[in-house]
Design an enzyme around this catalytic site. Structure first.
Site, mmCIF file in Angstrom:
data_model
loop_
_atom_site.group_PDB
_atom_site.id
_atom_site.type_symbol
_atom_site.label_atom_id
_atom_site.label_comp_id
_atom_site.label_asym_id
_atom_site.label_seq_id
_atom_site.Cartn_x
_atom_site.Cartn_y
_atom_site.Cartn_z
ATOM 1 N N TYR A 16 0.812 -1.208 0.000
ATOM 2 C CA TYR A 16 0.000 0.000 0.000
ATOM 3 C C TYR A 16 0.851 1.265 0.000
ATOM 4 O O TYR A 16 0.357 2.342 -0.305
ATOM 5 C CB TYR A 16 -0.916 0.045 1.231
ATOM 6 C CG TYR A 16 -1.942 -1.053 1.330
ATOM 7 C CD1 TYR A 16 -2.083 -2.018 0.326
ATOM 8 C CD2 TYR A 16 -2.776 -1.139 2.436
ATOM 9 C CE1 TYR A 16 -3.015 -3.035 0.448
ATOM 10 C CE2 TYR A 16 -3.721 -2.147 2.555
ATOM 11 C CZ TYR A 16 -3.829 -3.094 1.556
ATOM 12 O OH TYR A 16 -4.764 -4.094 1.683
ATOM 13 N N HIS A 19 0.597 -11.594 1.854
ATOM 14 C CA HIS A 19 -0.470 -10.883 1.145
ATOM 15 C C HIS A 19 -1.199 -11.734 0.107
ATOM 16 O O HIS A 19 -2.367 -11.488 -0.201
ATOM 17 C CB HIS A 19 0.114 -9.639 0.465
ATOM 18 C CG HIS A 19 -0.871 -8.542 0.259
ATOM 19 N ND1 HIS A 19 -0.542 -7.214 0.354
ATOM 20 C CD2 HIS A 19 -2.191 -8.541 -0.048
ATOM 21 C CE1 HIS A 19 -1.603 -6.467 0.125
ATOM 22 N NE2 HIS A 19 -2.620 -7.257 -0.132
#
Length: 294
Positions: free
Chosen positions: A43, A108
Site C-alpha cells: 500500500y 499478502h
C-alpha cells in the site's frame, strides 16, 4: 468461528489511501473510535500510519495493527520473496510504522508457489523473535493452507479474504478454517455499492454492477440504516472482522456505528444468496480471483 487473536471487529482499511493522506485519515479514525488499522507493504502508506500512531492520544497497547508482506507477483519482473526477504520486509514495516511489534502479520497472496513454505517459515521465525504477535495469510484457499499443515508447521491464525454478499466464503474453505480455528477477515465488504472505488483502475466491478439500483437498498430502508451499514453488519453477524475504508470523517463514523440494529436471520440468508450461483470477485481487476491460484 472463534476470534482467537482478539482483534477488534471493525478496523480501518487503508488500500488506495496515499501516504500523504493516511496520517490524517488514521488520526480521524482513531478519534472516531477505531482501534484497528489495516495496511500492507504494497500500500506504500505505512509511514503515514506510523506518524499517526506516534501522535495518537490512545496508548499503543490499545491499538491493533495489521500489515502484510508482499511475496511477489507472477508476470512481473520483481522476484518472489525468500526467507531473508520476508525478514527484511518485516523490519522495514516495523521501522515505517514506528512500532516494536506487529499485532497481525500476513502473507499478502499465494502467488509465490515454489516459495510459499519458505515464506511461511520466515513468518514463524518472526513470531519467535517477538517482532510479530500473530501470523496469518491473505487470499489463500484450502490447498495453500494445507501445504502448511502437511509440512507440520504452525498454522495461520487468520486468512484475510474478499467477503461480501457477491463473494461469500466457499464452503470447503469455511469448513477447513473452522476446523483449524483460522479466523476469516473480510476485506472489500462494501464492493457491491455501485460507486465503490469509482474512478480507480482497481475497480474490478463488472459493467452490470456499476449502475442501477443500490443492492440491498430496500432492506437497508427496513432497518433504517445505510446500505454500507447493512453490508458491514451482515459480515459482522456472520463473525467476520471487517476493514471498511473511507477518507471522510462522517463516513468513518457511519461505518463504525453498527450496534444499534441487528439483521434478522432470514434477511441474513437472503443477503447470503445474492450471488450463490454467480460468485463475483470485485476487488481485483479483470475478474481475477486470487483464491483460484494454484
Amino acid at each position: 468461528m472463534t476470534n482467537t487473536i482478539n482483534m477488534p471487529m471493525i478496523g480501518l482499511g487503508t488500500w488506495l489511501i496515499p501516504n500523504d493522506v493516511v496520517e490524517r485519515v488514521s488520526t480521524d479514525a482513531i478519534n472516531a473510535g477505531y482501534r484497528h488499522i489495516d495496511t500492507a507493504q504494497a500500500y506504500r502508506n505505512e509511514e503515514g500510519i506510523g506518524h499517526a500512531l506516534q501522535k495518537a492520544s490512545v496508548p499503543r497497547k490499545e491499538m491493533f495493527i495489521t500489515t502484510k508482506m508482499w511475496p511477489g507477483m507472477f508476470g512481473q519482473e520483481e522476484p518472489f520473496q525468500t526467507f531473508e526477504g520476508v525478514m527484511n520486509a518485516c523490519d522495514d514495516s516495523l521501522r515505517l510504522l514506528q512500532i516494536n511489534e506487529i499485532d497481525l502479520y500476513l502473507i499478502h497472496n499465494p502467488f509465490a508457489k515454489d516459495l510459499r513454505l519458505e515464506q511461511w517459515e520466515a513468518m514463524i521465525e518472526l513470531k519467535k523473535q517477538g517482532k510479530v504477535k500473530n501470523i496469518g495469510v491473505s487470499n489463500y484457499n484450502v490447498k495453500h493452507i494445507k501445504e502448511i499443515e502437511d509440512a507440520n508447521l504452525q498454522m495461520p491464525s487468520a486468512n484475510q479474504i474478499e467477503i461480501h454478499p457477491y463473494h461469500i466464503v466457499r464452503e470447503d474453505l469455511q469448513k477447513y478454517m473452522d476446523h483449524h480455528t483460522i479466523l476469516p477477515i473480510a476485506y472489500s465488504s462494501l464492493a457491491p455499492i455501485p460507486n465503490w472505488r469509482e474512478g480507480s483502475q482497481w475497480n474490478g466491478k463488472p459493467e452490470d454492477m456499476k449502475s442501477g439500483a443500490m443492492p440491498c437498498q430496500e432492506m437497508a430502508n427496513k432497518y433504517e440504516v445505510t446500505v454500507p451499514q447493512l453490508l458491514l453488519k451482515w459480515a459482522i453477524q456472520l463473525g467476520y472482522p471487517i476493514l471498511p475504508k473511507s477518507v471522510n470523517m462522517e463516513r468513518l463514523k457511519e461505518n463504525i456505528d453498527l450496534d444499534h440494529f441487528s439483521i434478522s436471520r432470514d434477511d441474513i440468508k437472503i443477503m447470503s444468496k445474492m450471488a450463490k450461483d454467480d460468485q463475483k470477485c470485485l476487488a481485483w481487476s479483470g475478474g481475477f480471483d486470487p483464491i483460484d491460484v494454484d
